[in-house]
Design a protein around this motif. Structure first.
Motif, short mmCIF file in Angstrom:
data_model
loop_
_atom_site.label_atom_id
_atom_site.label_comp_id
_atom_site.label_asym_id
_atom_site.label_seq_id
_atom_site.Cartn_x
_atom_site.Cartn_y
_atom_site.Cartn_z
N ASN A 210 10.63 -14.77 -34.37
CA ASN A 210 10.33 -16.16 -34.74
C ASN A 210 11.59 -16.94 -35.14
N VAL A 211 12.63 -16.79 -34.34
CA VAL A 211 13.88 -17.52 -34.58
C VAL A 211 13.99 -18.63 -33.53
N ASP A 212 14.33 -19.82 -33.98
CA ASP A 212 14.49 -20.95 -33.06
C ASP A 212 15.67 -20.67 -32.12
N CYS A 213 15.50 -20.96 -30.83
CA CYS A 213 16.56 -20.59 -29.87
C CYS A 213 16.73 -21.68 -28.82
N GLU A 214 17.98 -22.02 -28.53
CA GLU A 214 18.26 -22.96 -27.43
C GLU A 214 19.10 -22.24 -26.38
N VAL A 215 18.72 -22.45 -25.12
CA VAL A 215 19.47 -21.83 -24.02
C VAL A 215 19.98 -22.91 -23.09
N SER A 216 21.09 -22.63 -22.44
CA SER A 216 21.63 -23.59 -21.48
C SER A 216 21.48 -23.00 -20.08
N LEU A 217 20.62 -23.62 -19.27
CA LEU A 217 20.30 -23.06 -17.95
C LEU A 217 21.32 -23.49 -16.89
N GLU A 218 21.55 -22.61 -15.94
CA GLU A 218 22.49 -22.94 -14.85
C GLU A 218 21.76 -22.90 -13.51
N ASN A 219 20.59 -23.54 -13.44
CA ASN A 219 19.85 -23.58 -12.17
C ASN A 219 20.68 -24.27 -11.10
N THR A 220 20.51 -23.83 -9.87
CA THR A 220 21.24 -24.47 -8.77
C THR A 220 20.85 -25.95 -8.70
N MET A 221 21.83 -26.81 -8.54
CA MET A 221 21.58 -28.25 -8.52
C MET A 221 22.18 -28.89 -7.27
N ALA A 222 21.63 -30.06 -6.92
CA ALA A 222 22.25 -30.83 -5.82
C ALA A 222 22.64 -32.21 -6.35
N CYS A 223 21.63 -33.08 -6.61
CA CYS A 223 22.00 -34.46 -7.00
C CYS A 223 22.56 -34.52 -8.42
N GLY A 224 21.94 -33.80 -9.34
CA GLY A 224 22.40 -33.83 -10.74
C GLY A 224 21.77 -34.92 -11.58
N THR A 242 16.04 -29.46 -14.54
CA THR A 242 17.07 -28.96 -15.45
C THR A 242 18.18 -29.99 -15.64
N CYS A 243 18.44 -30.78 -14.59
CA CYS A 243 19.57 -31.71 -14.68
C CYS A 243 19.33 -32.87 -15.63
N THR A 244 18.06 -33.32 -15.75
CA THR A 244 17.80 -34.47 -16.62
C THR A 244 17.15 -34.07 -17.94
N GLU A 245 16.26 -33.07 -17.91
CA GLU A 245 15.57 -32.65 -19.15
C GLU A 245 16.34 -31.52 -19.82
N GLY A 246 17.22 -30.86 -19.12
CA GLY A 246 18.09 -29.81 -19.66
C GLY A 246 19.52 -30.28 -19.53
N PRO A 247 20.49 -29.43 -19.33
CA PRO A 247 20.33 -28.00 -19.08
C PRO A 247 19.96 -27.21 -20.34
N VAL A 248 20.05 -27.88 -21.53
CA VAL A 248 19.70 -27.15 -22.75
C VAL A 248 18.20 -27.31 -23.02
N PHE A 249 17.52 -26.19 -23.18
CA PHE A 249 16.09 -26.20 -23.49
C PHE A 249 15.85 -25.36 -24.74
N ASN A 250 14.85 -25.77 -25.52
CA ASN A 250 14.39 -24.90 -26.58
C ASN A 250 13.56 -23.80 -25.90
N SER A 251 13.82 -22.56 -26.24
CA SER A 251 13.17 -21.46 -25.52
C SER A 251 11.65 -21.49 -25.67
N LYS A 252 11.16 -22.11 -26.75
CA LYS A 252 9.69 -22.20 -26.96
C LYS A 252 9.02 -22.98 -25.83
N HIS A 253 9.80 -23.86 -25.19
CA HIS A 253 9.21 -24.73 -24.17
C HIS A 253 9.26 -24.13 -22.76
N LEU A 254 10.03 -23.08 -22.60
CA LEU A 254 10.19 -22.50 -21.25
C LEU A 254 9.10 -21.49 -20.94
N ILE A 255 8.65 -21.47 -19.67
CA ILE A 255 7.76 -20.39 -19.21
C ILE A 255 8.61 -19.54 -18.27
N TRP A 256 9.15 -18.48 -18.82
CA TRP A 256 10.06 -17.64 -18.04
C TRP A 256 9.39 -16.38 -17.58
#
Ligand SMILES: Cc1cc2nc3c(=O)[nH]c(=O)nc-3n(C[C@H](O)[C@H](O)[C@H](O)COP(=O)(O)OP(=O)(O)OC[C@H]3O[C@@H](n4cnc5c(N)ncnc54)[C@H](O)[C@@H]3O)c2cc1C
Ligand code: FES
Length: 256
Positions: A210-224, A242-256
């Motif tokens: 239960n620790v708050d976590c932020e990750v920076s995603l490096e998904n492949t991008m084209a336009c940005g 990922t380019c507009t809403e990320g690349p940083v996401f709170n992990s609670k919001h991701l469905i990985w």
């Protein structure tokens, strides 16, 4: 936030080893330097006259100097553009579109984790954390000593933790096996930047404790900037770019 599309002159470039290099560019003809948040990135594009077949590519703004109007990047050579840039000459010009995406949320009592080229994402983050006088620990994981040496030069005053796969610095092994990770539950916030497999492991530990976590995603991008939809990630709010809403996401919001 205002984005800038500008020409930039390469003012410095040096290799850390055969794969990693640092490149510093000076933005040309810019009236006002934009505000840059840690975790934001730039799209780098070559002049069409130099090469019109290489697409723009995203790179985290490792740090910047508003007075000099410069940006610095830490880049790993993997393919066409990163190979071109490794061989670029000082005084050559490239094109940059920045700052893009959303950055990190600053918190006290954090653990900052970076593996491989993820080190680029924590330099500005740490500078901001330090300027706020927040408590933090930092752990850098790398295949060998190269990124450890680079990090120590950037922050000679920080007592950082390290792991290397070849055992040349810090604890031997991968970052997720470092002894510091066992006490991940003592932090209020964890920042994780690096290979997806590493971030997923850290996210599952943070969820468990239960620790708050932020990750920076490096998904492949084209336009940005949210047009091509090639960078979408599944979240509890649906598919997000990922380019507009990320690349940083709170992990609670991701469905990985
Ligand atoms: C927001 C963001 C920030 C980034 N920041 C950095 C950074 O600071 N430093 C850095 O070195 N890299 C960073 N990357 C990754 C970087 O964008 C890619 O390595 C780059 O696009 C590769 O371009 P290329 O033309 O050299 O490779 P290409 O010739 O396009 O591809 C060569 C190989 O690299 C793979 N590849 C392409 N894009 C990526 C990617 N995004 N991640 C992993 N593999 C990829 C391809 O699948 C292919 O196998 C970031 C990516 C994103 C999305
Ligand atoms: S890169 Fe085009 S929408 Fe994100």
């Amino acid at each position: 936030m205002k984005k800038v599309q500008a020409k930039a002159k390469v003012v410095e470039k040096y290799n850390l080893n055969a794969h990693y290099y640092v490149i510093k560019v000076k933005i040309l003809n810019l009236e006002k330097f934009p505000t840059i948040q840690p975790g934001q990135f730039a799209q780098i594009r070559l002049d069409y006259s130099v090469n019109n077949s290489i697409l723009p590519r995203p790179f985290t703004i490792m740090d910047y100097n508003e007075q000099d109007q410069t940006l610095r990047f830490l880049i790993k050579r993997v393919g066409k553009l990163t190979t071109y840039l490794q061989n670029v000459n000082v005084n050559e010009t490239i094109n940059v579109l920045f700052p893009l995406g959303n950055g990190f949320t600053l918190s006290n009592n954090s653990l900052v984790l970076a593996g491989g080229s993820g080190v680029a994402s924590i330099i500005l983050l740490l500078k901001n954390i330090i300027s706020k006088n927040f408590d933090f620990d930092v752990l850098v994981g790398s295949k060998d000593i190269t990124l450890v040496t680079f990090f120590k030069k950037e922050f000679p005053e920080i007592n950082a933790y390290f792991s290397t796969e070849d055992g040349s610095a810090g604890e031997k092994g991968v970052i997720t096996e470092h002894s510091l990770i066992k006490s991940i539950n003592k932090y209020s916030k964890v920042y994780a930047c690096g290979p997806e497999v590493m971030m997923k492991k850290i996210v599952s530990l943070c969820t468990l404790h239960n620790v708050d976590c932020e990750v920076s995603l490096e998904n492949t991008m084209a336009c940005g900037f949210g047009v091509c939809l090639c960078c979408v990630v599944k979240t509890i709010y649906g598919n997000l770019c990922t380019c507009t809403e990320g690349p940083v996401f709170n992990s609670k919001h991701l469905i990985w």
